[in-house]
Design a protein around this motif. Structure first.
Motif, PDB file in Angstrom:
ATOM      1  N   CYS A 113      -1.664   0.185  14.630  1.00  0.00           N
ATOM      2  CA  CYS A 113      -0.481  -0.007  15.396  1.00  0.00           C
ATOM      3  C   CYS A 113       0.634  -0.276  14.060  1.00  0.00           C
ATOM      4  O   CYS A 113       1.753   0.136  14.424  1.00  0.00           O
ATOM      5  N   LEU A 114       0.346  -0.650  12.927  1.00  0.00           N
ATOM      6  CA  LEU A 114       1.231  -0.895  12.119  1.00  0.00           C
ATOM      7  C   LEU A 114       1.525   0.357  11.233  1.00  0.00           C
ATOM      8  O   LEU A 114       2.859   0.087  10.533  1.00  0.00           O
ATOM      9  N   LEU A 115       0.661   1.341  11.281  1.00  0.00           N
ATOM     10  CA  LEU A 115       1.019   2.540  10.381  1.00  0.00           C
ATOM     11  C   LEU A 115       2.289   3.029  10.469  1.00  0.00           C
ATOM     12  O   LEU A 115       3.130   3.268   9.337  1.00  0.00           O
ATOM     13  N   PRO A 116       2.945   3.178  11.576  1.00  0.00           N
ATOM     14  CA  PRO A 116       4.510   3.917  11.636  1.00  0.00           C
ATOM     15  C   PRO A 116       5.377   2.982  10.745  1.00  0.00           C
ATOM     16  O   PRO A 116       6.300   3.531  10.592  1.00  0.00           O
ATOM     17  N   ASP A 117       5.268   1.462  10.580  1.00  0.00           N
ATOM     18  CA  ASP A 117       6.063   0.749   9.951  1.00  0.00           C
ATOM     19  C   ASP A 117       5.876   0.605   8.521  1.00  0.00           C
ATOM     20  O   ASP A 117       6.704  -0.073   8.046  1.00  0.00           O
ATOM     21  N   LEU A 118       4.751   1.001   8.106  1.00  0.00           N
ATOM     22  CA  LEU A 118       4.224   0.753   6.588  1.00  0.00           C
ATOM     23  C   LEU A 118       4.840   1.903   5.816  1.00  0.00           C
ATOM     24  O   LEU A 118       4.498   2.820   6.123  1.00  0.00           O
ATOM     25  N   GLU A 119       5.595   1.450   4.949  1.00  0.00           N
ATOM     26  CA  GLU A 119       6.146   2.542   3.912  1.00  0.00           C
ATOM     27  C   GLU A 119       5.763   2.273   2.383  1.00  0.00           C
ATOM     28  O   GLU A 119       5.734   1.418   1.961  1.00  0.00           O
ATOM     29  N   ASP A 179      14.544 -18.151   4.405  1.00  0.00           N
ATOM     30  CA  ASP A 179      15.320 -17.118   4.125  1.00  0.00           C
ATOM     31  C   ASP A 179      15.048 -16.598   2.547  1.00  0.00           C
ATOM     32  O   ASP A 179      15.347 -15.498   2.265  1.00  0.00           O
ATOM     33  N   SER A 180      14.804 -17.538   1.882  1.00  0.00           N
ATOM     34  CA  SER A 180      14.548 -17.231   0.401  1.00  0.00           C
ATOM     35  C   SER A 180      13.465 -18.132  -0.156  1.00  0.00           C
ATOM     36  O   SER A 180      12.882 -18.947   0.674  1.00  0.00           O
ATOM     37  N   MET A 181      13.189 -17.882  -1.376  1.00  0.00           N
ATOM     38  CA  MET A 181      12.250 -18.647  -2.220  1.00  0.00           C
ATOM     39  C   MET A 181      12.951 -19.097  -3.562  1.00  0.00           C
ATOM     40  O   MET A 181      13.956 -18.619  -4.048  1.00  0.00           O
ATOM     41  N   PRO A 182      12.731 -20.360  -4.107  1.00  0.00           N
ATOM     42  CA  PRO A 182      13.426 -20.735  -5.114  1.00  0.00           C
ATOM     43  C   PRO A 182      12.560 -20.050  -6.666  1.00  0.00           C
ATOM     44  O   PRO A 182      13.132 -20.014  -7.717  1.00  0.00           O
ATOM     45  N   SER A 183      11.801 -19.170  -6.168  1.00  0.00           N
ATOM     46  CA  SER A 183      11.153 -18.460  -7.418  1.00  0.00           C
ATOM     47  C   SER A 183      11.365 -16.917  -7.498  1.00  0.00           C
ATOM     48  O   SER A 183      11.932 -16.373  -6.414  1.00  0.00           O
ATOM     49  N   SER A 184      11.293 -16.106  -8.355  1.00  0.00           N
ATOM     50  CA  SER A 184      11.525 -14.682  -8.396  1.00  0.00           C
ATOM     51  C   SER A 184      10.335 -13.976  -8.644  1.00  0.00           C
ATOM     52  O   SER A 184       9.199 -14.479  -8.835  1.00  0.00           O
ATOM     53  N   THR A 185      10.445 -12.690  -8.191  1.00  0.00           N
ATOM     54  CA  THR A 185       8.933 -11.744  -8.331  1.00  0.00           C
ATOM     55  C   THR A 185       9.284 -10.652  -9.109  1.00  0.00           C
ATOM     56  O   THR A 185      10.316 -10.155  -9.139  1.00  0.00           O
ATOM     57  N   GLU A 186       8.568 -10.184 -10.210  1.00  0.00           N
ATOM     58  CA  GLU A 186       8.568  -9.217 -10.963  1.00  0.00           C
ATOM     59  C   GLU A 186       7.243  -8.704 -11.256  1.00  0.00           C
ATOM     60  O   GLU A 186       6.355  -9.276 -11.592  1.00  0.00           O
ATOM     61  N   VAL A 187       7.429  -7.318 -11.515  1.00  0.00           N
ATOM     62  CA  VAL A 187       6.380  -6.474 -11.508  1.00  0.00           C
ATOM     63  C   VAL A 187       5.802  -6.458 -13.161  1.00  0.00           C
ATOM     64  O   VAL A 187       6.576  -5.855 -13.872  1.00  0.00           O
ATOM     65  N   GLN A 188       4.648  -6.993 -13.397  1.00  0.00           N
ATOM     66  CA  GLN A 188       4.098  -7.052 -14.648  1.00  0.00           C
ATOM     67  C   GLN A 188       3.305  -5.770 -14.899  1.00  0.00           C
ATOM     68  O   GLN A 188       3.018  -5.512 -16.108  1.00  0.00           O
ATOM     69  N   SER A 189       2.599  -5.172 -14.049  1.00  0.00           N
ATOM     70  CA  SER A 189       1.967  -3.768 -14.210  1.00  0.00           C
ATOM     71  C   SER A 189       2.119  -3.010 -13.088  1.00  0.00           C
ATOM     72  O   SER A 189       1.939  -3.321 -11.926  1.00  0.00           O
ATOM     73  N   ALA A 190       2.674  -1.827 -13.280  1.00  0.00           N
ATOM     74  CA  ALA A 190       3.066  -0.756 -12.463  1.00  0.00           C
ATOM     75  C   ALA A 190       2.334  -0.607 -11.539  1.00  0.00           C
ATOM     76  O   ALA A 190       0.868  -0.289 -11.648  1.00  0.00           O
ATOM     77  N   GLY A 191       2.702  -0.225 -10.202  1.00  0.00           N
ATOM     78  CA  GLY A 191       1.737  -0.070  -9.198  1.00  0.00           C
ATOM     79  C   GLY A 191       2.533   0.546  -7.769  1.00  0.00           C
ATOM     80  O   GLY A 191       3.641   1.111  -8.064  1.00  0.00           O
ATOM     81  N   GLN A 192       1.739   0.454  -6.676  1.00  0.00           N
ATOM     82  CA  GLN A 192       2.453   0.675  -5.396  1.00  0.00           C
ATOM     83  C   GLN A 192       2.080  -0.386  -4.495  1.00  0.00           C
ATOM     84  O   GLN A 192       1.106  -1.000  -4.682  1.00  0.00           O
ATOM     85  N   ALA A 193       2.944  -0.362  -3.283  1.00  0.00           N
ATOM     86  CA  ALA A 193       2.658  -1.134  -2.171  1.00  0.00           C
ATOM     87  C   ALA A 193       3.371  -0.522  -1.002  1.00  0.00           C
ATOM     88  O   ALA A 193       4.097   0.283  -0.987  1.00  0.00           O
ATOM     89  N   TYR A 194       2.681  -0.936   0.224  1.00  0.00           N
ATOM     90  CA  TYR A 194       3.090  -0.736   1.323  1.00  0.00           C
ATOM     91  C   TYR A 194       3.935  -1.908   1.724  1.00  0.00           C
ATOM     92  O   TYR A 194       3.781  -3.165   1.706  1.00  0.00           O
ATOM     93  N   ARG A 195       5.408  -1.518   2.280  1.00  0.00           N
ATOM     94  CA  ARG A 195       5.963  -2.634   2.719  1.00  0.00           C
ATOM     95  C   ARG A 195       6.395  -2.513   4.288  1.00  0.00           C
ATOM     96  O   ARG A 195       6.392  -1.217   4.960  1.00  0.00           O
ATOM     97  N   LEU A 196       6.690  -3.889   4.811  1.00  0.00           N
ATOM     98  CA  LEU A 196       7.129  -4.062   6.369  1.00  0.00           C
ATOM     99  C   LEU A 196       8.661  -4.637   6.247  1.00  0.00           C
ATOM    100  O   LEU A 196       8.722  -5.474   5.359  1.00  0.00           O
ATOM    101  N   SER A 197       9.388  -4.206   6.965  1.00  0.00           N
ATOM    102  CA  SER A 197      10.361  -4.656   7.071  1.00  0.00           C
ATOM    103  C   SER A 197      10.498  -6.216   7.755  1.00  0.00           C
ATOM    104  O   SER A 197       9.587  -6.542   8.356  1.00  0.00           O
TER     105      SER A 197
END
Length: 223
Positions: A31-37, A97-115
């Motif tokens: 069911c999630l597949l159509p929304d995963l990018e 709405d937010s986090m006090p930390s930041s996120t940074e990619v340390q090793s290149a890759g791929q991800a599926y995202r949901l809005s």
């Protein structure tokens, strides 16, 4: 004259390479597949800054993402490592709405995202996704707490060994060799004897890993 061969397009990684998505019931995952990018996570990409309104929940299938806390004097500290076992953007479903930390990619890759909209809706339905997301968040809290203790009380060698083990755990394509601890060439590091590296690391690596395995499905702990 024969026609030139057409280039073969690489097969896109499936969402179930992310262990949280893999632990969902098949029907719910479908069911999630159509929304995963599927999106690329290039090296050095800052996915979100401290205080940003997070728009997407990312479910990595490869690569490594660091959770970083920065101080006013410009110094910073890595407080968590995330990979194909993890979710990036937990503020979406935790109510902030937010986090006090930041996120940074340390090793290149791929991800599926949901809005943000889709993830909040799915989370509010309850069920397995909500349960996994909350258990994952508890495991992440354990990791950040353990790393804080480790950075204060253990030697640089122990911290580095712990960091290497955590990094290799989160690299989908990591390889093992036979002798020694690691080899280094042209800016890359290869682990060649995991047992000896684990013996050199402090107890923080095992403690965080065991808590993660206790909280989440067995499939998540496999590497």
């Amino acid at each position: 004259m024969s026609k030139p061969a057409k280039p073969v397009k690489p097969v896109a990684p499936g969402p179930k390479l992310n262990q949280i998505l893999a632990a969902l019931p098949p029907a719910q995952c479908q069911c999630l597949l159509p929304d995963l990018e599927l999106v690329e996570m290039p090296l050095g990409w800052t996915m979100s800054e401290s205080g940003d309104h997070v728009r997407y929940l990312h479910c990595p299938v490869s690569g490594i993402v660091s959770l970083i806390y920065a101080l006013e004097d410009g110094s910073s500290s890595e407080i968590a490592l995330m990979g194909n076992e993890d979710l990036v953007g937990i503020s979406i479903y935790m109510g902030g709405d937010s986090m006090p930390s930041s996120t940074e990619v340390q090793s290149a890759g791929q991800a599926y995202r949901l809005s943000r909209k889709v993830m909040k809706h799915e989370f509010e339905q309850g069920g397995k996704l909500q349960n996994l997301a909350l258990l994952y968040t508890q495991a992440l809290i354990c990791q950040t707490s353990q790393m804080a203790v480790c950075n204060q009380h253990h030697s640089v060698e122990q911290q580095f060994s712990r960091w290497l083990l955590m990094s290799f755990d989160r690299l989908y394509s990591s390889k093992m060799q036979k002798d020694g601890l690691i080899t280094k060439a042209r800016g890359s590091i290869t682990m060649v004897n995991r047992t000896r590296l684990e013996a050199q690391a402090c107890e923080c690596y095992a403690a965080a890993k065991e808590e993660c395995e206790r909280l989440l499905p067995p499939s998540r702990a496999k590497h």
